[in-house]
Design a protein around this motif. Structure first.
Motif, PDB file in Angstrom:
ATOM      1  N   THR A  82      41.694   0.321 -29.522  1.00 27.99           N
ATOM      2  CA  THR A  82      42.594  -0.718 -30.032  1.00 27.99           C
ATOM      3  C   THR A  82      42.177  -1.070 -31.450  1.00 27.99           C
ATOM      4  OG1 THR A  82      43.032  -1.573 -27.835  1.00 27.99           O
ATOM      5  CG2 THR A  82      43.345  -3.105 -29.667  1.00 27.99           C
ATOM      6  N   THR A  83      43.148  -1.209 -32.354  1.00 24.21           N
ATOM      7  CA  THR A  83      42.835  -1.560 -33.740  1.00 24.21           C
ATOM      8  C   THR A  83      43.484  -2.879 -34.129  1.00 24.21           C
ATOM      9  OG1 THR A  83      44.703  -0.282 -34.619  1.00 24.21           O
ATOM     10  CG2 THR A  83      42.557   0.842 -34.491  1.00 24.21           C
ATOM     11  N   PHE A  84      42.788  -3.614 -34.982  1.00 26.88           N
ATOM     12  CA  PHE A  84      43.241  -4.892 -35.535  1.00 26.88           C
ATOM     13  C   PHE A  84      43.162  -4.767 -37.043  1.00 26.88           C
ATOM     14  CE2 PHE A  84      42.306  -8.998 -37.416  1.00 26.88           C
ATOM     15  CZ  PHE A  84      43.195  -9.858 -36.790  1.00 26.88           C
ATOM     16  N   GLU A  85      44.252  -5.096 -37.733  1.00 26.06           N
ATOM     17  CA  GLU A  85      44.267  -4.961 -39.191  1.00 26.06           C
ATOM     18  C   GLU A  85      44.773  -6.252 -39.827  1.00 26.06           C
ATOM     19  OE1 GLU A  85      45.578  -1.644 -42.524  1.00 26.06           O
ATOM     20  OE2 GLU A  85      46.282  -1.451 -40.459  1.00 26.06           O
ATOM     21  N   THR A  86      44.078  -6.690 -40.876  1.00 22.02           N
ATOM     22  CA  THR A  86      44.480  -7.866 -41.633  1.00 22.02           C
ATOM     23  C   THR A  86      44.443  -7.541 -43.121  1.00 22.02           C
ATOM     24  OG1 THR A  86      43.958 -10.170 -42.190  1.00 22.02           O
ATOM     25  CG2 THR A  86      42.103  -8.791 -41.542  1.00 22.02           C
ATOM     26  N   ASN A  87      45.421  -8.052 -43.855  1.00 23.86           N
ATOM     27  CA  ASN A  87      45.437  -7.819 -45.299  1.00 23.86           C
ATOM     28  C   ASN A  87      44.758  -8.950 -46.073  1.00 23.86           C
ATOM     29  OD1 ASN A  87      47.461  -9.749 -44.864  1.00 23.86           O
ATOM     30  ND2 ASN A  87      48.627  -9.059 -46.632  1.00 23.86           N
ATOM     31  N   LYS A  88      44.330  -9.991 -45.368  1.00 28.10           N
ATOM     32  CA  LYS A  88      43.660 -11.144 -45.986  1.00 28.10           C
ATOM     33  C   LYS A  88      42.381 -11.457 -45.216  1.00 28.10           C
ATOM     34  CE  LYS A  88      46.916 -12.455 -48.924  1.00 28.10           C
ATOM     35  NZ  LYS A  88      46.712 -12.467 -50.331  1.00 28.10           N
TER      36      LYS A  88
END
Length: 184
Positions: A82-88
């Protein structure tokens, strides 16, 4: 038969053979997945969050403490990590998490879960011995959140973003259990 038609038939035959071999040896692209892939997104102003995961079904099995053992790292879903991505940059339960892409791992317990954001990208969630591929040396953040018991069973593992109270949470629910990770 003209040359163009022959080449077209050869090309289509190669494509059909390739699809057949991929379906046979890698993933059955023609059959229904037991744990379908899903992506959830949250966007607010210039903040963009995304989780990619696979959603196993309960199928009347006992989940936590049985299929998913207590006090052991779980890949948080099925199949691929499972992946979690945030741009901030985020505050996760009061701790700093830098912008980027992370794999999401959990350690379910009876009354709390450890939620782990790991900076290493893994192609799959478990190895050949069915052990999590998680490497603790790449943990960016490890927090503990309380378990909420649900009155009804959740049939399919579900990850979502909840912003209904003007407080943002990353939620995970399955069977009769829900956890909420506070995000700012």
């Amino acid at each position: 038969m003209n040359t163009f038609l022959k080449r077209t038939l050869i090309l289509l035959s190669i494509i059909a053979l390739g699809l057949f071999l991929y379906s046979t040896f890698v993933e059955n692209i023609f059959g229904k997945r037991l744990s379908p892939k899903d992506t959830v997104e949250f966007k607010l102003n210039d903040l963009k969050l995304e989780v990619f995961y696979n959603r196993p079904f309960r199928k009347e099995r006992e989940i936590f403490g049985a299929l998913v053992p207590f006090n052991q790292v779980w890949r948080t879903g099925a199949n691929e990590a499972t992946t979690f991505e945030t741009n901030k940059n985020l505050q996760v339960n009061g701790m700093q998490l830098a912008a980027g892409k992370y794999t999401l791992w959990t350690v379910p317990k009876d009354s709390t879960w450890n939620v782990i954001f790991n900076s290493k990208q893994y192609s799959w969630g478990v190895n050949a011995e069915m052990q999590p591929m998680w490497d603790p040396n790449y943990d960016a953040l490890n927090i503990e959140v309380p378990v909420q018991k649900l009155p009804n069973h959740v049939e399919q593992f579900t990850i979502a973003f909840d912003n209904s109270t003007d407080n943002l949470f990353l939620t995970m629910a399955w069977d009769d259990v829900k956890v909420a990770v506070p995000l700012k």
